[in-house]
Design a protein around this motif. Sequence first.
Motif, PDB file in Angstrom:
ATOM      1  N   GLU A  58      33.207  40.741   9.426  1.00 43.18           N
ATOM      2  CA  GLU A  58      32.065  40.073  10.061  1.00 43.18           C
ATOM      3  C   GLU A  58      32.467  39.453  11.397  1.00 43.18           C
ATOM      4  N   LEU A  59      33.633  38.813  11.437  1.00 43.20           N
ATOM      5  CA  LEU A  59      34.114  38.208  12.675  1.00 43.20           C
ATOM      6  C   LEU A  59      34.357  39.268  13.741  1.00 43.20           C
ATOM      7  N   MET A  60      35.018  40.353  13.367  1.00 38.70           N
ATOM      8  CA  MET A  60      35.310  41.410  14.339  1.00 38.70           C
ATOM      9  C   MET A  60      34.028  42.045  14.862  1.00 38.70           C
ATOM     10  N   ALA A  61      33.033  42.238  14.013  1.00 35.14           N
ATOM     11  CA  ALA A  61      31.753  42.798  14.454  1.00 35.14           C
ATOM     12  C   ALA A  61      31.084  41.855  15.451  1.00 35.14           C
ATOM     13  N   ARG A  62      31.139  40.566  15.181  1.00 33.83           N
ATOM     14  CA  ARG A  62      30.551  39.584  16.103  1.00 33.83           C
ATOM     15  C   ARG A  62      31.283  39.588  17.439  1.00 33.83           C
ATOM     16  N   LEU A  63      32.620  39.645  17.410  1.00 35.42           N
ATOM     17  CA  LEU A  63      33.394  39.663  18.648  1.00 35.42           C
ATOM     18  C   LEU A  63      33.133  40.931  19.459  1.00 35.42           C
ATOM     19  N   ARG A  64      32.998  42.081  18.781  1.00 38.41           N
ATOM     20  CA  ARG A  64      32.705  43.329  19.501  1.00 38.41           C
ATOM     21  C   ARG A  64      31.331  43.281  20.166  1.00 38.41           C
ATOM     22  N   ALA A  65      30.367  42.612  19.540  1.00 38.28           N
ATOM     23  CA  ALA A  65      29.011  42.527  20.081  1.00 38.28           C
ATOM     24  C   ALA A  65      28.895  41.509  21.214  1.00 38.28           C
ATOM     25  N   GLN A  66      29.836  40.595  21.314  1.00 37.56           N
ATOM     26  CA  GLN A  66      29.793  39.533  22.314  1.00 37.56           C
ATOM     27  C   GLN A  66      30.398  40.041  23.620  1.00 37.56           C
ATOM     28  N   PRO A  67      29.750  39.789  24.744  1.00 38.00           N
ATOM     29  CA  PRO A  67      30.332  40.230  26.012  1.00 38.00           C
ATOM     30  C   PRO A  67      31.651  39.505  26.301  1.00 38.00           C
ATOM     31  N   ALA A  68      32.556  40.213  26.955  1.00 42.23           N
ATOM     32  CA  ALA A  68      33.860  39.628  27.280  1.00 42.23           C
ATOM     33  C   ALA A  68      33.715  38.466  28.262  1.00 42.23           C
ATOM     34  N   MET A  69      32.801  38.602  29.204  1.00 42.27           N
ATOM     35  CA  MET A  69      32.555  37.529  30.171  1.00 42.27           C
ATOM     36  C   MET A  69      31.056  37.420  30.380  1.00 42.27           C
ATOM     37  N   GLU A  70      30.606  36.218  30.639  1.00 38.77           N
ATOM     38  CA  GLU A  70      29.206  36.037  30.972  1.00 38.77           C
ATOM     39  C   GLU A  70      28.958  36.640  32.346  1.00 38.77           C
ATOM     40  N   PRO A  71      27.786  37.232  32.544  1.00 40.81           N
ATOM     41  CA  PRO A  71      27.481  37.793  33.865  1.00 40.81           C
ATOM     42  C   PRO A  71      27.585  36.714  34.945  1.00 40.81           C
ATOM     43  N   GLY A  72      28.174  37.082  36.063  1.00 39.84           N
ATOM     44  CA  GLY A  72      28.302  36.154  37.173  1.00 39.84           C
ATOM     45  C   GLY A  72      29.563  35.312  37.131  1.00 39.84           C
ATOM     46  N   ILE A  73      30.340  35.431  36.085  1.00 38.47           N
ATOM     47  CA  ILE A  73      31.586  34.669  35.987  1.00 38.47           C
ATOM     48  C   ILE A  73      32.749  35.639  36.088  1.00 38.47           C
ATOM     49  N   GLY A  74      33.717  35.306  36.944  1.00 35.66           N
ATOM     50  CA  GLY A  74      34.942  36.094  37.063  1.00 35.66           C
ATOM     51  C   GLY A  74      34.656  37.474  37.626  1.00 35.66           C
ATOM     52  N   PRO A  75      35.609  38.297  37.858  1.00 33.74           N
ATOM     53  CA  PRO A  75      37.010  37.923  37.793  1.00 33.74           C
ATOM     54  C   PRO A  75      37.372  36.998  38.946  1.00 33.74           C
ATOM     55  N   TRP A  76      38.364  36.161  38.703  1.00 31.48           N
ATOM     56  CA  TRP A  76      38.759  35.191  39.695  1.00 31.48           C
ATOM     57  C   TRP A  76      39.847  35.752  40.607  1.00 31.48           C
ATOM     58  N   THR A  77      39.918  35.145  41.776  1.00 31.45           N
ATOM     59  CA  THR A  77      41.007  35.514  42.678  1.00 31.45           C
ATOM     60  C   THR A  77      42.223  34.670  42.334  1.00 31.45           C
ATOM     61  N   ARG A  78      43.378  35.061  42.838  1.00 26.17           N
ATOM     62  CA  ARG A  78      44.608  34.302  42.584  1.00 26.17           C
ATOM     63  C   ARG A  78      44.469  32.867  43.088  1.00 26.17           C
ATOM     64  N   ASP A  79      43.859  32.678  44.262  1.00 26.26           N
ATOM     65  CA  ASP A  79      43.683  31.333  44.813  1.00 26.26           C
ATOM     66  C   ASP A  79      42.790  30.472  43.911  1.00 26.26           C
ATOM     67  N   GLU A  80      41.789  31.075  43.276  1.00 29.01           N
ATOM     68  CA  GLU A  80      40.906  30.315  42.395  1.00 29.01           C
ATOM     69  C   GLU A  80      41.632  29.920  41.086  1.00 29.01           C
ATOM     70  N   LEU A  81      42.566  30.745  40.656  1.00 33.61           N
ATOM     71  CA  LEU A  81      43.283  30.462  39.414  1.00 33.61           C
ATOM     72  C   LEU A  81      44.336  29.378  39.582  1.00 33.61           C
ATOM     73  N   TYR A  82      44.941  29.307  40.744  1.00 39.76           N
ATOM     74  CA  TYR A  82      46.028  28.354  40.965  1.00 39.76           C
ATOM     75  C   TYR A  82      45.648  27.382  42.058  1.00 39.76           C
ATOM     76  N   GLU A  83      45.650  26.104  41.695  1.00 35.92           N
ATOM     77  CA  GLU A  83      45.349  25.084  42.701  1.00 35.92           C
ATOM     78  C   GLU A  83      46.527  24.985  43.651  1.00 35.92           C
ATOM     79  N   ARG A  84      46.224  24.820  44.911  1.00 39.31           N
ATOM     80  CA  ARG A  84      47.275  24.650  45.893  1.00 39.31           C
ATOM     81  C   ARG A  84      47.050  23.332  46.607  1.00 39.31           C
ATOM     82  N   ASP A  85      48.113  22.565  46.709  1.00 41.71           N
ATOM     83  CA  ASP A  85      48.030  21.271  47.386  1.00 41.71           C
ATOM     84  C   ASP A  85      48.441  21.377  48.806  1.00 41.71           C
TER      85      ASP A  85
END
Length: 82
Positions: free
Chosen positions: A55-82
């Motif tokens: 049941e869990l695996m079926a639910r995970l397969r049906a769920q999108p990997a990412m919400e539309p409009g989110i990601g993929p991120w760029t390297r600069d977005e993933l790592y904060e730079r001071d």
Amino acid sequence: MTETIPATEANRHFSRLLREVEQGKSFTITSHGQPVARIVPATAEAERRRRVREELMARLRAQPAMEPGIGPWTRDELYERD
């Protein structure tokens, strides 16, 4: 069907309980009136876990990997730079 029995009785008749569990019966063991353990057939528990996993695996397969409009991120977005 699950039968509720006190821990003292379960202790005194443990061999009998195991024989009954082999035949498919389940027990809830209580201590001072509160449930503390369950004795269930191993095959029933394995079947329940398999069903829950499916049941869990079926639910995970049906769920999108990412919400539309989110990601993929760029390297600069993933790592904060001071």
